[in-house]
Design a protein around this motif. Structure first.
Motif, PDB file in Angstrom:
ATOM      1  N   ILE A  14       1.058  -1.324  -0.007  1.00 28.10           N
ATOM      2  CA  ILE A  14      -0.021   0.012   0.019  1.00 28.10           C
ATOM      3  C   ILE A  14       0.971   1.158   0.012  1.00 28.10           C
ATOM      4  N   GLU A  15       0.767   2.258  -0.666  1.00 25.96           N
ATOM      5  CA  GLU A  15       1.126   3.497  -0.944  1.00 25.96           C
ATOM      6  C   GLU A  15       0.169   4.571  -0.702  1.00 25.96           C
ATOM      7  N   VAL A  16       0.777   5.527   0.268  1.00 25.75           N
ATOM      8  CA  VAL A  16       0.105   6.832   0.647  1.00 25.75           C
ATOM      9  C   VAL A  16       0.908   8.016  -0.032  1.00 25.75           C
ATOM     10  N   GLY A  17       0.419   8.614  -1.177  1.00 29.14           N
ATOM     11  CA  GLY A  17       0.949   9.192  -1.918  1.00 29.14           C
ATOM     12  C   GLY A  17       1.522  10.821  -1.039  1.00 29.14           C
ATOM     13  N   GLY A  23       6.824  14.029   2.220  1.00 27.80           N
ATOM     14  CA  GLY A  23       5.917  12.847   2.755  1.00 27.80           C
ATOM     15  C   GLY A  23       5.873  11.661   2.090  1.00 27.80           C
ATOM     16  N   GLY A  24       4.812  10.957   2.146  1.00 25.76           N
ATOM     17  CA  GLY A  24       4.353   9.817   1.453  1.00 25.76           C
ATOM     18  C   GLY A  24       4.913   8.439   2.239  1.00 25.76           C
ATOM     19  N   LYS A  42      -2.253  10.280   5.544  1.00 28.22           N
ATOM     20  CA  LYS A  42      -0.764  10.612   5.289  1.00 28.22           C
ATOM     21  C   LYS A  42       0.203  10.414   6.303  1.00 28.22           C
ATOM     22  N   LYS A  43      -0.147  10.122   7.476  1.00 30.06           N
ATOM     23  CA  LYS A  43       0.914  10.093   8.681  1.00 30.06           C
ATOM     24  C   LYS A  43       1.004   8.412   9.163  1.00 30.06           C
ATOM     25  N   HIS A  44       0.409   7.745   8.786  1.00 29.73           N
ATOM     26  CA  HIS A  44       0.313   6.359   9.219  1.00 29.73           C
ATOM     27  C   HIS A  44      -0.251   5.199   8.492  1.00 29.73           C
TER      28      HIS A  44
END
Length: 110
Positions: A14-17, A23-24, A42-44
Motif C-alpha cells: 500500500i502506498e500513501v502518496g 512525505g509519502g 498521510k501520517k500512518h
C-alpha cells in the motif's frame, strides 16, 4: 512508488502518496504474508499481520530485515507510557504470555 516496490520484488503493498515533494508512505510485503489493512492516512499505515507460527527461523530473518529497514530509514520506536504490553494471556507465571502488538514509529534526528 508502486513501480519501485514491484521492482524490489514486493508484489503486495500500500502506498500513501506524497503531498508535493514531501512525505509519502509505503508498506510492502510478499504474497505469502497475510496482511489486513486496518486504516491509513498521510501520517500512518495500520495493519494486522497474520503468519504461520511454525516458520520461526524465517520469521527471525524477516525481523532482522525489518530492523535493518527501520535503521536505514532512520525510524525509531515511539515508545510507550504506562502499560507496556497490549495483549496478555494466562494467570500463572509459568503460563503467562505478554505481547506488545502495536508500535508507532518516528523519524530519528541525525
Amino acid at each position: 512508488m508502486e513501480k519501485v516496490r514491484r521492482r524490489c520484488g514486493f508484489n503486495c503493498g500500500i502506498e500513501v502518496g506524497a503531498t508535493g515533494s514531501k512525505g509519502g508512505l509505503c508498506l510492502a510485503w510478499k504474497e505469502d504474508i497475510n496482511v489486513e489493512l486496518k486504516s491509513y492516512s498521510k501520517k500512518h499505515i495500520d495493519v494486522l499481520i497474520k503468519e504461520n507460527v511454525g516458520r520461526v527461523l524465517k520469521e527471525e530473518i524477516r525481523m532482522e530485515a525489518f530492523r535493518k529497514a527501520l535503521d536505514d530509514c532512520k525510524l525509531g520506536d515511539v515508545g510507550y507510557l504506562r502499560i507496556w504490553f497490549t495483549w496478555e494471556r494466562g494467570n500463572l507465571p509459568e503460563t503467562n504470555i505478554k505481547e506488545t502488538l502495536d508500535r508507532g514509529l518516528l523519524m530519528r534526528s541525525g
